[in-house]
Motif scaffolding. Structure first.
Motif, PDB file in Angstrom:
ATOM      1  N   UNK A  54     -73.199  -6.411 -40.405  1.00 15.78           N
ATOM      2  CA  UNK A  54     -73.846  -7.648 -39.968  1.00 15.78           C
ATOM      3  C   UNK A  54     -74.139  -8.597 -41.132  1.00 15.78           C
ATOM      4  N   UNK A  55     -74.181  -8.061 -42.349  1.00 15.21           N
ATOM      5  CA  UNK A  55     -74.459  -8.897 -43.515  1.00 15.21           C
ATOM      6  C   UNK A  55     -73.581  -8.459 -44.675  1.00 15.21           C
ATOM      7  N   UNK A  56     -73.260  -9.412 -45.514  1.00 17.73           N
ATOM      8  CA  UNK A  56     -72.534  -9.067 -46.741  1.00 17.73           C
ATOM      9  C   UNK A  56     -73.323  -9.605 -47.924  1.00 17.73           C
ATOM     10  N   UNK A  67     -75.590 -12.864 -46.857  1.00 19.92           N
ATOM     11  CA  UNK A  67     -75.093 -13.801 -45.850  1.00 19.92           C
ATOM     12  C   UNK A  67     -74.700 -13.018 -44.599  1.00 19.92           C
ATOM     13  N   UNK A  68     -75.197 -13.413 -43.424  1.00 22.11           N
ATOM     14  CA  UNK A  68     -74.748 -12.779 -42.182  1.00 22.11           C
ATOM     15  C   UNK A  68     -73.257 -13.042 -41.968  1.00 22.11           C
ATOM     16  N   UNK A  69     -72.520 -12.033 -41.535  1.00 21.31           N
ATOM     17  CA  UNK A  69     -71.071 -12.195 -41.346  1.00 21.31           C
ATOM     18  C   UNK A  69     -70.750 -13.245 -40.290  1.00 21.31           C
ATOM     19  N   UNK A  70     -71.666 -13.442 -39.321  1.00 20.33           N
ATOM     20  CA  UNK A  70     -71.394 -14.443 -38.290  1.00 20.33           C
ATOM     21  C   UNK A  70     -71.502 -15.872 -38.795  1.00 20.33           C
ATOM     22  N   UNK A  71     -71.944 -16.059 -40.039  1.00 17.66           N
ATOM     23  CA  UNK A  71     -71.987 -17.398 -40.643  1.00 17.66           C
ATOM     24  C   UNK A  71     -70.730 -17.712 -41.447  1.00 17.66           C
ATOM     25  N   UNK A 118     -58.785 -15.405 -46.105  1.00 13.01           N
ATOM     26  CA  UNK A 118     -59.194 -14.474 -45.053  1.00 13.01           C
ATOM     27  C   UNK A 118     -60.005 -15.298 -44.059  1.00 13.01           C
ATOM     28  N   UNK A 119     -59.750 -15.096 -42.773  1.00 14.03           N
ATOM     29  CA  UNK A 119     -60.436 -15.896 -41.756  1.00 14.03           C
ATOM     30  C   UNK A 119     -61.239 -14.989 -40.820  1.00 14.03           C
ATOM     31  N   UNK A 120     -62.389 -15.511 -40.363  1.00 12.76           N
ATOM     32  CA  UNK A 120     -63.185 -14.829 -39.349  1.00 12.76           C
ATOM     33  C   UNK A 120     -62.583 -15.212 -38.002  1.00 12.76           C
ATOM     34  N   UNK A 121     -61.997 -14.246 -37.303  1.00 15.51           N
ATOM     35  CA  UNK A 121     -61.277 -14.528 -36.064  1.00 15.51           C
ATOM     36  C   UNK A 121     -62.173 -15.064 -34.948  1.00 15.51           C
ATOM     37  N   UNK A 122     -63.469 -14.875 -35.067  1.00 11.60           N
ATOM     38  CA  UNK A 122     -64.415 -15.393 -34.070  1.00 11.60           C
ATOM     39  C   UNK A 122     -64.410 -16.916 -34.012  1.00 11.60           C
ATOM     40  N   UNK A 123     -64.016 -17.569 -35.104  1.00 15.36           N
ATOM     41  CA  UNK A 123     -64.100 -19.027 -35.179  1.00 15.36           C
ATOM     42  C   UNK A 123     -62.747 -19.721 -34.994  1.00 15.36           C
TER      43      UNK A 123
END
Length: 158
Positions: A54-56, A67-71, A118-123
């Protein structure tokens, strides 16, 4: 008979010897307990694998930031550093190579689309195929996808 006694299965002959029967029952109970422990261990491992980071922690020159991974929208290589691009917040320059983030986030919904990104696939909101395939993020940012990474990227959405 000795070979069968060494496995989890017992072979008993008539006339029954009470000691052999007791030993067979003890071995069977022991085997059942081992199987239950193995199953519990497997369930635990699956739960651990299924859990998301959830955080890195982003190491900076003067310390670190959590930083939260969802950001995180995407991560971009910059020589021996990485630039973490976030939603509605300023980007951070991390003192780690992109490969570190690729290895640690690949099972967390992140995918390397290029040797430098590298991309966050959620976005991801849009994929455009063509000679140079691109994807569009919720922020409107367009990123190129390397030819060699296209198939893997598409498989995440199929």
């Amino acid at each position: 008979l000795q070979a069968l006694k060494l496995t989890s299965v017992q072979y008993l002959l008539k006339p029954l010897d009470i000691e052999d029967l007791e030993q067979a029952i003890e071995q069977t109970i022991s085997k059942i307990k081992e199987d239950e422990q193995w199953n519990n261990t497997q369930i635990l491992l699956q739960n651990i694998k299924g859990s998301r980071i959830s955080k890195i922690v982003i190491p900076l020159i003067n310390g670190f930031e959590i930083v939260p991974t969802e950001e995180v929208l995407y991560i971009e290589a910059d020589d021996n550093f990485s630039i973490i691009h976030r939603i509605e917040k300023k980007s951070l320059m991390a003192c780690r190579k992109l490969k570190f983030y690729e290895e640690n986030l690949k099972d967390q919904g992140f995918y390397r689309i290029h040797r430098s990104t590298i991309v966050n696939l959620e976005f991801v909101t849009k994929y455009t195929k063509g000679k140079t395939a691109t994807l569009t993020l919720t922020s409107g940012k367009e990123l190129d996808i390397a030819q060699s990474r296209k198939k893997g990227f598409i498989n995440h959405f199929i």
